[in-house]
Design a protein around this motif. Structure first.
Motif, PDB file in Angstrom:
ATOM      1  N   GLN A 163     -12.311 -10.762   5.552  1.00 45.86           N
ATOM      2  CA  GLN A 163     -12.048  -9.341   5.378  1.00 45.86           C
ATOM      3  C   GLN A 163     -12.583  -8.839   4.029  1.00 45.86           C
ATOM      4  N   ASN A 188     -10.274  -2.624  10.583  1.00 49.19           N
ATOM      5  CA  ASN A 188     -10.025  -3.999  11.038  1.00 49.19           C
ATOM      6  C   ASN A 188      -8.590  -4.447  10.813  1.00 49.19           C
ATOM      7  N   ASN A 217      -6.142  -2.786  13.203  1.00 51.74           N
ATOM      8  CA  ASN A 217      -6.282  -3.355  14.549  1.00 51.74           C
ATOM      9  C   ASN A 217      -5.617  -4.723  14.648  1.00 51.74           C
ATOM     10  N   THR A 218      -5.754  -5.525  13.602  1.00 51.26           N
ATOM     11  CA  THR A 218      -5.135  -6.851  13.604  1.00 51.26           C
ATOM     12  C   THR A 218      -3.612  -6.752  13.585  1.00 51.26           C
ATOM     13  N   SER A 226      -3.637  -9.393   7.018  1.00 49.64           N
ATOM     14  CA  SER A 226      -3.925  -7.955   7.076  1.00 49.64           C
ATOM     15  C   SER A 226      -2.767  -7.129   6.535  1.00 49.64           C
TER      16      SER A 226
END
Length: 321
Positions: free
Chosen positions: A192, A124, A127-128, A309
């Motif tokens: 997250q 995740n 990807n962010t 992130s």
């Protein structure tokens, strides 16, 4: 926020700066030619009102519109290609760098970083990060450079007083977007962490499935998993609710600008300050400003998530091997 983003993405900018420079050049040309058709339409409207528009003049304007449309298409393809290519490059570099750090770590690293956390960061979060390098930059350009070009054409091609009045509500949008963005950073980071927690629990259940069955703990583990899933769902819904606030705020500001433009614009026409064609072009430009206002919210949303992130990924990258 901008300085932090530049600092966090220095590893990508050093690698991809040539392509980004070409994308910025193409997008600058694209923005200028994209805002030309409303000016042509306004000028043609004034000629029609005066009875001075001939067939040759109409064909001339049609040819200009076709020319700038073709130029806008070509430059739009180029900047879109290089900008979204940055998504793939950022994703590839982030995954390779993260995997390399993980494969070369020792036991203390894996004691500090749970398996679920590593799974979340390598999926995740990566990807962010890549989303900011592609769509995020597009939203940044559309909400700043494109908006400035539109406002410049509005002021030059019409009335600067009308332009100033219609853009007065915009600082309110910036203020609300920053406030929402601050909350969004915190909520996304917690989402997250909830994802990491559920990954850890699933992994533990898979590895210890024999123990779970031996002690007949299936019901307890199902209830535990349901509780963690509910926490993840609630946290993602908080993020979604904050994200959903950007669109209504943008529409509200745009509606206020339309009211100001039509009210004050009609007064300027009656006093001879502007022509009908200039007001029509001004209204067209206000309609074109709707996406930059929405893009501002989209950029803040993506940027805050990418910052959170990057902070999580940076823990892996900064760990001494």
């Amino acid at each position: 926020m901008f300085r932090k983003l530049i600092r966090q993405y220095r590893w990508l900018l050093e690698k991809y700066k040539g392509e980004y420079a070409l994308a910025i050049a193409c997008v600058s040309v694209n923005y200028v030619v994209s805002v030309a058709p409303p000016w042509f339409a306004g000028h043609a409207t004034d000629l029609i009102q005066k009875g001075q528009l001939t067939m040759s003049g109409l064909l001339f304007y049609v040819g200009l519109v076709l020319l700038v449309t073709a130029l806008a298409y070509g430059t739009g393809y180029l900047w879109g290609y290089y900008l979204y290519k940055g998504y793939d490059v950022a994703e590839l570099m982030a995954r390779q760098r993260t995997a390399s750090k993980i494969f070369n770590q020792n036991a203390p690293f894996f004691l500090a970083q749970s398996t679920g956390s590593l799974m979340g960061k390598t999926t995740n979060d990566v990807n962010t990060i890549a989303e900011m390098a592609g769509f995020g930059l597009m939203a940044l350009f559309d909400s700043t450079l494109y908006q400035l070009v539109l406002i410049a054409f509005m002021a030059i091609g019409g009335s600067w007083q009308l332009t100033v009045l219609t853009v007065l509500p915009y600082p309110l949008l910036i203020y609300f977007s920053r406030k929402i963005g601050d909350y969004l950073y915190t909520e996304y980071d917690q989402a997250q962490q909830a994802f990491d927690d559920i990954n850890d629990r699933v992994l533990e259940n898979i590895q210890g499935i024999r123990v779970v069955r031996a002690f007949a703990m299936e019901a307890e583990e199902e209830a535990s998993f349901a509780g963690r899933s509910e926490r993840l769902y609630r946290q993602n819904m908080r993020v979604a609710r904050l994200d959903a606030l950007f669109m209504p705020a943008s529409r509200l500001i745009q509606g206020i600008s339309y009211v100001i433009a039509l009210t004050y614009g009609a007064r300027l026409i009656s006093s001879g300050g502007i022509t009908i064609g200039q007001l029509m072009a001004h209204v067209f430009y206000l309609g074109m400003l709707s996406w930059p206002m929405i893009a501002m919210g989209e950029f803040i949303n993506v940027a805050q998530q990418a910052t959170a992130s990057m902070d999580r990924i940076q823990e892996i990258w900064d760990w001494r091997e």
